[in-house]
Design a protein around this motif. Structure first.
Motif, PDB file in Angstrom:
ATOM      1  N   GLN A  54      48.192  41.091  48.189  1.00 17.34           N
ATOM      2  CA  GLN A  54      49.019  40.323  49.109  1.00 17.34           C
ATOM      3  C   GLN A  54      48.531  40.558  50.524  1.00 17.34           C
ATOM      4  OE1 GLN A  54      51.211  42.255  51.235  1.00 17.34           O
ATOM      5  NE2 GLN A  54      53.035  41.022  51.634  1.00 17.34           N
ATOM      6  N   GLY A  55      48.427  39.477  51.298  1.00 16.82           N
ATOM      7  CA  GLY A  55      48.052  39.588  52.696  1.00 16.82           C
ATOM      8  C   GLY A  55      49.159  39.035  53.571  1.00 16.82           C
ATOM      9  N   PHE A  56      48.845  38.814  54.841  1.00 14.80           N
ATOM     10  CA  PHE A  56      49.859  38.298  55.754  1.00 14.80           C
ATOM     11  C   PHE A  56      50.229  36.852  55.432  1.00 14.80           C
ATOM     12  CE2 PHE A  56      48.511  41.910  58.301  1.00 14.80           C
ATOM     13  CZ  PHE A  56      49.731  42.375  58.772  1.00 14.80           C
ATOM     14  N   ASP A  57      49.258  36.057  54.958  1.00 17.98           N
ATOM     15  CA  ASP A  57      49.522  34.643  54.698  1.00 17.98           C
ATOM     16  C   ASP A  57      49.438  34.271  53.221  1.00 17.98           C
ATOM     17  OD1 ASP A  57      49.764  33.615  57.480  1.00 17.98           O
ATOM     18  OD2 ASP A  57      47.721  34.365  57.629  1.00 17.98           O
ATOM     19  N   ARG A  58      48.554  34.887  52.483  1.00 19.96           N
ATOM     20  CA  ARG A  58      48.295  34.479  51.104  1.00 19.96           C
ATOM     21  C   ARG A  58      48.335  35.674  50.163  1.00 19.96           C
ATOM     22  NH1 ARG A  58      46.675  28.595  50.899  1.00 19.96           N
ATOM     23  NH2 ARG A  58      46.601  28.116  53.118  1.00 19.96           N
ATOM     24  N   ALA A  59      48.530  35.370  48.896  1.00 18.34           N
ATOM     25  CA  ALA A  59      48.348  36.349  47.818  1.00 18.34           C
ATOM     26  C   ALA A  59      47.231  35.824  46.925  1.00 18.34           C
ATOM     27  CB  ALA A  59      49.629  36.537  47.028  1.00 18.34           C
ATOM     28  N   THR A  60      46.369  36.740  46.460  1.00 20.07           N
ATOM     29  CA  THR A  60      45.170  36.336  45.729  1.00 20.07           C
ATOM     30  C   THR A  60      45.034  37.125  44.435  1.00 20.07           C
ATOM     31  OG1 THR A  60      44.042  35.873  47.836  1.00 20.07           O
ATOM     32  CG2 THR A  60      42.671  36.082  45.868  1.00 20.07           C
ATOM     33  N   LEU A  61      44.949  36.397  43.331  1.00 22.49           N
ATOM     34  CA  LEU A  61      44.618  36.993  42.035  1.00 22.49           C
ATOM     35  C   LEU A  61      43.118  36.845  41.853  1.00 22.49           C
ATOM     36  CD1 LEU A  61      45.704  38.237  39.350  1.00 22.49           C
ATOM     37  CD2 LEU A  61      45.687  35.907  38.435  1.00 22.49           C
ATOM     38  N   THR A  62      42.413  37.970  41.704  1.00 22.36           N
ATOM     39  CA  THR A  62      40.951  37.958  41.667  1.00 22.36           C
ATOM     40  C   THR A  62      40.438  38.531  40.354  1.00 22.36           C
ATOM     41  OG1 THR A  62      40.827  38.249  44.070  1.00 22.36           O
ATOM     42  CG2 THR A  62      38.845  38.755  42.801  1.00 22.36           C
ATOM     43  N   LEU A  63      39.556  37.793  39.707  1.00 27.92           N
ATOM     44  CA  LEU A  63      38.879  38.238  38.496  1.00 27.92           C
ATOM     45  C   LEU A  63      37.378  38.281  38.759  1.00 27.92           C
ATOM     46  CD1 LEU A  63      38.771  38.781  35.347  1.00 27.92           C
ATOM     47  CD2 LEU A  63      38.438  36.295  35.115  1.00 27.92           C
ATOM     48  N   TYR A  64      36.769  39.449  38.516  1.00 28.37           N
ATOM     49  CA  TYR A  64      35.318  39.582  38.473  1.00 28.37           C
ATOM     50  C   TYR A  64      34.922  39.826  37.025  1.00 28.37           C
ATOM     51  CZ  TYR A  64      34.873  40.325  43.569  1.00 28.37           C
ATOM     52  OH  TYR A  64      34.879  40.192  44.934  1.00 28.37           O
ATOM     53  N   CYS A  65      33.911  39.117  36.550  1.00 30.88           N
ATOM     54  CA  CYS A  65      33.454  39.352  35.174  1.00 30.88           C
ATOM     55  C   CYS A  65      32.040  38.813  35.001  1.00 30.88           C
ATOM     56  CB  CYS A  65      34.396  38.679  34.165  1.00 30.88           C
ATOM     57  SG  CYS A  65      34.389  36.875  34.216  1.00 30.88           S
ATOM     58  N   LEU A  66      31.396  39.235  33.917  1.00 35.35           N
ATOM     59  CA  LEU A  66      30.132  38.621  33.537  1.00 35.35           C
ATOM     60  C   LEU A  66      30.386  37.172  33.161  1.00 35.35           C
ATOM     61  CD1 LEU A  66      28.559  41.459  31.372  1.00 35.35           C
ATOM     62  CD2 LEU A  66      27.873  40.763  33.683  1.00 35.35           C
ATOM     63  N   ALA A  67      29.445  36.321  33.496  1.00 38.57           N
ATOM     64  CA  ALA A  67      29.637  34.888  33.265  1.00 38.57           C
ATOM     65  C   ALA A  67      29.954  34.587  31.801  1.00 38.57           C
ATOM     66  CB  ALA A  67      28.385  34.124  33.711  1.00 38.57           C
ATOM     67  N   ARG A  68      29.335  35.335  30.887  1.00 42.88           N
ATOM     68  CA  ARG A  68      29.541  35.022  29.478  1.00 42.88           C
ATOM     69  C   ARG A  68      30.941  35.405  28.966  1.00 42.88           C
ATOM     70  NH1 ARG A  68      26.146  39.638  29.326  1.00 42.88           N
ATOM     71  NH2 ARG A  68      26.989  41.399  28.147  1.00 42.88           N
ATOM     72  N   HIS A  69      31.688  36.174  29.781  1.00 49.89           N
ATOM     73  CA  HIS A  69      33.021  36.594  29.347  1.00 49.89           C
ATOM     74  C   HIS A  69      34.155  35.778  29.989  1.00 49.89           C
ATOM     75  CE1 HIS A  69      31.186  39.754  27.217  1.00 49.89           C
ATOM     76  NE2 HIS A  69      31.076  40.644  28.192  1.00 49.89           N
ATOM     77  N   LEU A  70      33.834  34.873  30.898  1.00 49.32           N
ATOM     78  CA  LEU A  70      34.892  34.171  31.629  1.00 49.32           C
ATOM     79  C   LEU A  70      35.855  33.441  30.700  1.00 49.32           C
ATOM     80  CD1 LEU A  70      36.172  33.192  34.287  1.00 49.32           C
ATOM     81  CD2 LEU A  70      34.628  31.227  34.198  1.00 49.32           C
ATOM     82  N   GLU A  71      35.336  32.686  29.753  1.00 45.06           N
ATOM     83  CA  GLU A  71      36.199  31.887  28.882  1.00 45.06           C
ATOM     84  C   GLU A  71      37.116  32.768  28.029  1.00 45.06           C
ATOM     85  OE1 GLU A  71      34.190  28.396  27.042  1.00 45.06           O
ATOM     86  OE2 GLU A  71      32.462  29.050  28.224  1.00 45.06           O
ATOM     87  N   LYS A  72      36.659  33.967  27.694  1.00 51.57           N
ATOM     88  CA  LYS A  72      37.493  34.879  26.906  1.00 51.57           C
ATOM     89  C   LYS A  72      38.625  35.467  27.738  1.00 51.57           C
ATOM     90  CE  LYS A  72      33.498  36.352  24.109  1.00 51.57           C
ATOM     91  NZ  LYS A  72      32.392  35.938  24.994  1.00 51.57           N
ATOM     92  N   LEU A  73      38.420  35.567  29.044  1.00 51.23           N
ATOM     93  CA  LEU A  73      39.421  36.184  29.912  1.00 51.23           C
ATOM     94  C   LEU A  73      40.408  35.185  30.511  1.00 51.23           C
ATOM     95  CD1 LEU A  73      37.045  38.733  31.634  1.00 51.23           C
ATOM     96  CD2 LEU A  73      39.161  39.340  30.440  1.00 51.23           C
ATOM     97  N   LEU A  74      40.085  33.909  30.461  1.00 49.43           N
ATOM     98  CA  LEU A  74      40.975  32.910  31.055  1.00 49.43           C
ATOM     99  C   LEU A  74      42.370  32.892  30.436  1.00 49.43           C
ATOM    100  CD1 LEU A  74      38.586  29.905  31.772  1.00 49.43           C
ATOM    101  CD2 LEU A  74      39.818  31.291  33.439  1.00 49.43           C
TER     102      LEU A  74
END
Length: 427
Positions: free
Chosen positions: A96-116
């Motif tokens: 959470q920041g002063f204006d926005r809240a951000t959900l951030t995911l870092y992952c290997l490209a090949r795992h993105l669809e499994k984590l969505l």
């Protein structure tokens, strides 16, 4: 033979274009921004909501909602969420920041669809369990208590209170009692109001392939809960404080100084040249404030001057921590440097050095696609034109010493500065 006594020539930076983002409007009203770079097989997905401190319905509710988002859903416990993220070698967090809240995911490209599916679950059905909320509140309160033993924290807190106003979300001071009273029901309500995808900005960057883009559209674009946040009527109104405000910290051996004011927004025509002026004053290790107050006088280990743009206000601040006995002298020297920029032209060699430093630093800040995306995000959130950074480079390179002197006379007037000193007593 190379003469190491002679510095290598410096070539001016012509331009550093930001990569263009593909922007898609998803069926639920959110926007997907895609920046591609296949240098590394890594992807960053960020879902950004208008859910920062500015939108607090109760003091602390935005902070607790963001920190509790990963503490369990209807189908996953906090432990299961953490284990699933760890299994794929990924990182998932909500800030959470002063204006926005951000959900951030870092992952290997090949795992993105499994984590969505996990990302979607967190954004649809968080439970905000009280068993996790109570210790989180206690940890936060304890951390603030510890921070408030530091003069630097107290000075920054009072400065924000004064420069933005007591009722502004940017200036409201943390209150234990009100924070402690936030309930799981309040978090659920704030989540329903502020975390709807209909008002979200989604940023997908890295080694993005068409299949990744399609998966994000199918997963996050299908979440249709509407944003019900009412228009925020908060405003920034500087408190009618005296020129100097004191926060007394008995027996402290140091004082913390914060000197500054409200500042023109990034949309203002002077903004780029003002960045250059602030950099000369105190924006890098060789700045005037560092040379005077650290190198020459030895009052401090470090001093800075910076501009912080937010979506509803921008501020300028000079900050440092000094030995309490040097407080008066340090304030005098800061004022001396502000007046000197108003009275004397910046020498050409100093101005060239700072211009080259700023251009080189800017180029260095674009070395990865994630950093490029961060620059791009700031133009989205602040409503800046696509040519903003090109103008930045062009204007700092063409700025002249007389122009900067005129800006110093307009914006560095001492009677326009708010000053806060946290330390053992009034100077």
């Amino acid at each position: 033979m190379l003469d190491r006594l002679v510095a290598p020539p410096v070539q001016p930076l012509a331009s550093v274009p930001l990569p263009a983002a593909d922007v898609l409007l998803l069926p639920n009203g959110s926007r997907l921004h895609v920046l591609r770079n296949a240098a590394q097989p890594v992807i960053r997905l960020q879902v950004v909501f208008k859910a920062g401190k500015w939108y607090d319905t109760t003091p602390g509710v935005s902070l607790l909602t963001a920190r509790m988002l990963l503490e369990g859903t209807r189908s996953r416990s906090a432990r299961q969420i953490a284990d699933e993220v760890a299994f794929f070698g990924a990182s998932l967090e909500c800030e959470q920041g002063f204006d926005r809240a951000t959900l951030t995911l870092y992952c290997l490209a090949r795992h993105l669809e499994k984590l969505l599916p996990l990302v979607a679950d967190v954004l649809i059905e968080p439970t905000f369990p009280e068993s996790e909320l109570t210790p989180l509140k206690m940890r936060t309160i304890q951390n603030v208590r510890i921070e408030r033993q530091k003069t630097s924290y107290l000075a920054a807190e009072r400065f924000s209170h004064n420069v933005f106003g007591a009722q502004s979300p940017y200036g409201i001071v943390f209150q234990e009692g009100r924070f402690q009273s936030v309930t799981p029901e309040a978090l659920h309500l704030f989540f329903q109001q502020a975390y709807a995808l209909s008002g979200a900005e989604i940023f997908l960057c890295g080694d993005v392939q068409p299949a990744h883009e399609q998966a994000v559209q199918a997963s996050l674009g299908a979440i249709t809960r509407k944003n019900t946040t009412s228009s925020n009527t908060a405003s920034v109104t500087p408190a009618p404080q005296p020129f100097t405000d004191y926060v007394t910290v008995p027996d402290s051996i140091q004082s913390s100084l914060r000197i500054g004011r409200l500042w023109p927004s990034p949309h203002h025509p002077d903004t780029h040249r003002l960045q250059l002026l602030v950099k000369v004053l105190g924006g890098y290790f060789g700045s005037r404030l560092m040379k005077n107050i650290r190198e020459d006088k030895g009052f401090t280990y470090g001093i800075y001057a910076s501009v912080t743009p937010r979506e509803h206000a921008t501020s300028f601040v000079i900050g440092t921590d000094v030995n309490a006995a040097s407080t008066t002298a340090a304030v005098t020297e800061v004022q001396r440097e502000l007046l000197k920029l108003q009275e004397e032209l910046i020498p050409e060699d100093e101005l060239t050095t700072v211009k080259n430093y700023m251009a080189g630093k800017f180029a260095n800040e674009l070395s990865t696609v994630f950093e490029q995306c961060d620059k791009y995000k700031s133009t989205v959130f602040l409503g800046l034109p696509a040519y903003y950074y090109a103008d930045f480079l062009a204007q700092i390179q063409t700025a002249t010493a007389p122009e900067l002197q005129q800006l110093a006379q307009q914006y560095f007037q001492l009677d326009g500065m708010l000053q806060v000193i946290a330390g053992p007593g009034q100077i």
